[in-house]
Every structure is written in C-alpha cells, then in structure tokens.
Write a protein that holds these residues in place. Structure first.
Motif, PDB file in Angstrom:
ATOM      1  N   VAL A  70       0.833  -1.209   0.000  1.00  0.00           N
ATOM      2  CA  VAL A  70       0.000   0.000   0.000  1.00  0.00           C
ATOM      3  C   VAL A  70       0.858   1.246   0.000  1.00  0.00           C
ATOM      4  O   VAL A  70       0.644   2.170  -0.797  1.00  0.00           O
ATOM      5  N   TRP A  71       1.856   1.295   0.883  1.00  0.00           N
ATOM      6  CA  TRP A  71       2.676   2.508   1.007  1.00  0.00           C
ATOM      7  C   TRP A  71       3.403   2.837  -0.288  1.00  0.00           C
ATOM      8  O   TRP A  71       3.423   3.993  -0.726  1.00  0.00           O
ATOM      9  N   GLN A  72       4.030   1.831  -0.928  1.00  0.00           N
ATOM     10  CA  GLN A  72       4.811   2.134  -2.124  1.00  0.00           C
ATOM     11  C   GLN A  72       3.926   2.580  -3.277  1.00  0.00           C
ATOM     12  O   GLN A  72       4.347   3.400  -4.111  1.00  0.00           O
ATOM     13  N   ASN A  73       2.694   2.115  -3.314  1.00  0.00           N
ATOM     14  CA  ASN A  73       1.809   2.548  -4.394  1.00  0.00           C
ATOM     15  C   ASN A  73       1.223   3.930  -4.145  1.00  0.00           C
ATOM     16  O   ASN A  73       0.908   4.649  -5.095  1.00  0.00           O
ATOM     17  N   PHE A  74       1.109   4.327  -2.880  1.00  0.00           N
ATOM     18  CA  PHE A  74       0.762   5.719  -2.590  1.00  0.00           C
ATOM     19  C   PHE A  74       1.915   6.641  -3.011  1.00  0.00           C
ATOM     20  O   PHE A  74       1.692   7.724  -3.549  1.00  0.00           O
ATOM     21  N   VAL A  75       3.144   6.209  -2.740  1.00  0.00           N
ATOM     22  CA  VAL A  75       4.313   6.995  -3.157  1.00  0.00           C
ATOM     23  C   VAL A  75       4.350   7.114  -4.681  1.00  0.00           C
ATOM     24  O   VAL A  75       4.578   8.196  -5.229  1.00  0.00           O
ATOM     25  N   ASN A  76       4.119   6.009  -5.377  1.00  0.00           N
ATOM     26  CA  ASN A  76       4.115   6.036  -6.843  1.00  0.00           C
ATOM     27  C   ASN A  76       3.009   6.940  -7.382  1.00  0.00           C
ATOM     28  O   ASN A  76       3.214   7.674  -8.357  1.00  0.00           O
ATOM     29  N   SER A  77       1.839   6.899  -6.762  1.00  0.00           N
ATOM     30  CA  SER A  77       0.726   7.748  -7.194  1.00  0.00           C
ATOM     31  C   SER A  77       1.086   9.224  -7.035  1.00  0.00           C
ATOM     32  O   SER A  77       0.807  10.043  -7.920  1.00  0.00           O
ATOM     33  N   PHE A  78       1.709   9.565  -5.903  1.00  0.00           N
ATOM     34  CA  PHE A  78       2.122  10.950  -5.673  1.00  0.00           C
ATOM     35  C   PHE A  78       3.168  11.390  -6.693  1.00  0.00           C
ATOM     36  O   PHE A  78       3.110  12.516  -7.215  1.00  0.00           O
ATOM     37  N   GLN A  79       4.112  10.490  -6.998  1.00  0.00           N
ATOM     38  CA  GLN A  79       5.148  10.838  -7.968  1.00  0.00           C
ATOM     39  C   GLN A  79       4.563  11.061  -9.368  1.00  0.00           C
ATOM     40  O   GLN A  79       4.967  11.989 -10.079  1.00  0.00           O
ATOM     41  N   LEU A  80       3.622  10.217  -9.760  1.00  0.00           N
ATOM     42  CA  LEU A  80       2.973  10.385 -11.061  1.00  0.00           C
ATOM     43  C   LEU A  80       2.162  11.684 -11.105  1.00  0.00           C
ATOM     44  O   LEU A  80       2.164  12.392 -12.124  1.00  0.00           O
ATOM     45  N   TYR A  81       1.492  11.995 -10.001  1.00  0.00           N
ATOM     46  CA  TYR A  81       0.717  13.241  -9.914  1.00  0.00           C
ATOM     47  C   TYR A  81       1.646  14.454 -10.052  1.00  0.00           C
ATOM     48  O   TYR A  81       1.361  15.393 -10.795  1.00  0.00           O
ATOM     49  N   ARG A  82       2.772  14.417  -9.341  1.00  0.00           N
ATOM     50  CA  ARG A  82       3.725  15.529  -9.402  1.00  0.00           C
ATOM     51  C   ARG A  82       4.356  15.648 -10.788  1.00  0.00           C
ATOM     52  O   ARG A  82       4.550  16.754 -11.298  1.00  0.00           O
ATOM     53  N   LYS A  83       4.664  14.502 -11.393  1.00  0.00           N
ATOM     54  CA  LYS A  83       5.259  14.515 -12.734  1.00  0.00           C
ATOM     55  C   LYS A  83       4.290  15.124 -13.747  1.00  0.00           C
ATOM     56  O   LYS A  83       4.702  15.931 -14.606  1.00  0.00           O
TER      57      LYS A  83
END
Length: 305
Positions: free
Chosen positions: A285-298
């Motif tokens: 769960v945590w790593q996919n929240f991090v990935n979602s945030f990174q994609l949003y920022r990108k």
C-alpha cells in the motif's frame, strides 16, 4: 491522439489509489478468481507487462554502473541495520522490517520508472542484477534470522520465470519481428494498465489475508505497518539521493524503494514468523501511494511546461 494522451495523463493520477480501493472492496471475488486460476493471473500480467517494456531495450544499452553497485551495498547495510536495531524490541517486527529491505526491486518498477522519466535501460539492467543477487544472499539472511532453511533454488524459482522469460521473449521479438517490437515499444502505456489489473488482484489477496488473521496482536500489526511505512519512505529517499549523484534520481528511488512485495510476503510466510508478512503486505500500500504521488507531481510539472 492529443485527446487520448490527455485522458491517459488524467487517469494516471488517480488510477493506483482507485485500483487499491477496488481490490480492497472486491477482495473476496478477486481472491476467488485468483484461486480459480491457480494463482496465474498476477504472474501472467507481470510477464506481459515486462515483455512490453523490454521491447524498448536492446542488450547493447544495458551496462552495469557504480549506481547499481551502491544500491546493492546500501540495501545490504540497511537490511542488517534494520534487523539489529529492531530485534531487541520485537523479533517479529524486526523480521518484517528486514524482509521489506531484503526484497529485490519490483518487476513493475521498470514500468513506473519509465513513466516517471527514468532511463529504462538502467532500470532493466539493475532489475536483472538485483534479483539474481538477492537470490544468492536471501537464503543466508532468511536461514539465520528465520525458522526454516532457505535455498538459492527456492528463491530463483520464484524470480527467474518472471524476469528472464519476458526479457528473452522481448529480445527474440526484437530480432525476428523488429517492426512488431518497435510498435509494442511505442505503445508502452499498455503495461501501465496491465499493472493496474495486477494491483487490484494483489490488493484483493492482501486484504483477504489481513481479514483472515485471527491470532495476530493488534499492536504488533500496527507496529509492522508503521515500520513498513518508515522503511518505504526511507528507501525511496535514499535511492533518489544516490540516483541524483549519478544523474538519474528516479531510477535510484524506484530501484531501492519499489519492492517485489509478492516475493517478500512469500519469504516472510515461508521462512520467518508468518505474522511478519504483515510488514511487506503494508508495504504494498505505502509504495503505491508513493508512486501515485510521484505520477501526480510529474504530470503537474508537464502541464506547467
């Protein structure tokens, strides 16, 4: 085409959290479907996803670097350090934290890193190196800290089919059907949607596992989840810092932070205290929240440009 690209960008920002919610809500049907398929849905999706990504990479582009060496060194140091620091407090929590670090880079990390702008060849190279390296060293860690004897062949059997198989198939396609491979490589976004489907299945199975835990201490579960969160953020941060020194912060972050949690859960359940598998389960769960945030920022950065 412009409309499709815009739609794809908008979907990416909410896709991973949405997939996790769907997997959690439909956990029982998803788990039943996975069991009916003899646990073949996720491996098949990962194989196809990596095949699409590997079609973009030529073996000539794959070169080991000092970044790869430092990532492995840091992973081993963190693995030992986390276990030694946590063991005096709680052995189960120490095992859970250790396996979150010990797990090799996720198969899907290449896909996500490519979407974030990392060098795909760098990621593919490290994926092969890291998984083979962990297959060598994991039996030592698991046999010493766990409850059973782990062997190189047991780890390799879990890794090789989903790593070497799609890479070999992609290179064969590049050699025999170059136009087809080029077309597949140009439509790499397909792999993202396959990853979403596999994420739904993984979260569904994870949710069922947590619900069906009856003898676990609530406090231990919370500590395992918290330790997984800290380790997740720490690994992404250290990886990005190291990657920045070698000109690719994203590759460093995804290489160290995005873990093969399916393998980690299996290692914890097979060779450690089974309760310790809650840590890699939470790490999903945590790593996919991090990935979602990174994609949003990108995507925000692209819009501003």
């Amino acid at each position: 085409m412009h409309l499709l690209e815009k739609l794809h960008r908008n979907v990416k920002t909410i896709a991973m959290p949405s997939a996790m919610v769907v997997g959690a809500l439909l956990c029982r049907p998803v788990a039943w479907l996975e069991a009916t398929s003899h646990q073949m849905i996720t491996p098949t999706l990962i194989f196809l996803m990596l095949f699409v990504t590997f079609c973009r990479v030529s073996p000539k582009q794959m070169k080991p670097s000092m970044l790869h060496l430092w990532l492995l060194v840091i992973q081993m140091v963190l693995c030992v350090g986390v276990y030694l620091v946590l063991r005096p407090f709680d052995v189960v929590v120490a095992q859970g934290g250790m396996v979150c670090v010990l797990a090799p880079i996720a198969m899907a990390a290449v896909v996500i890193a490519g979407m974030l702008g990392a060098n795909v060849a760098t990621m593919v190279t490290y994926s092969l190196i890291c998984n083979m390296f962990i297959a060598l060293v994991a039996p030592v860690f698991l046999s010493y800290t766990g409850t059973g004897v782990c062997t190189f062949s047991q780890i390799l059997a879990r890794i090789a089919p989903l790593l070497i198989g799609p890479f070999a198939a992609a290179q064969f396609c590049r050699f025999v059907f170059p136009k087809t491979a080029h077309w597949i490589g140009d439509h790499g976004q397909i792999s993202f949607y396959m990853w979403l489907l596999s994420l739904i299945v993984i979260i569904g199975r994870t949710t069922c596992f947590i619900i069906d835990l009856h003898d676990a201490s609530i406090s231990t579960e919370l500590w395992l989840a918290f330790v997984a969160l800290v380790i997740c953020l720490l690994q992404f941060k250290i990886g990005r810092m190291l990657g920045r020194r070698y000109g690719d912060a994203v590759a460093g972050g995804q290489s160290l932070g995005q873990k093969n949690t399916v393998l980690a859960v299996w290692m914890a359940q097979a060779f450690l205290n089974p309760m310790s598998s809650i840590a890699p389960t939470a790490y999903i769960v945590w790593q996919n929240f991090v990935n979602s945030f990174q994609l949003y920022r990108k995507d925000n950065q692209r819009r501003k440009k």
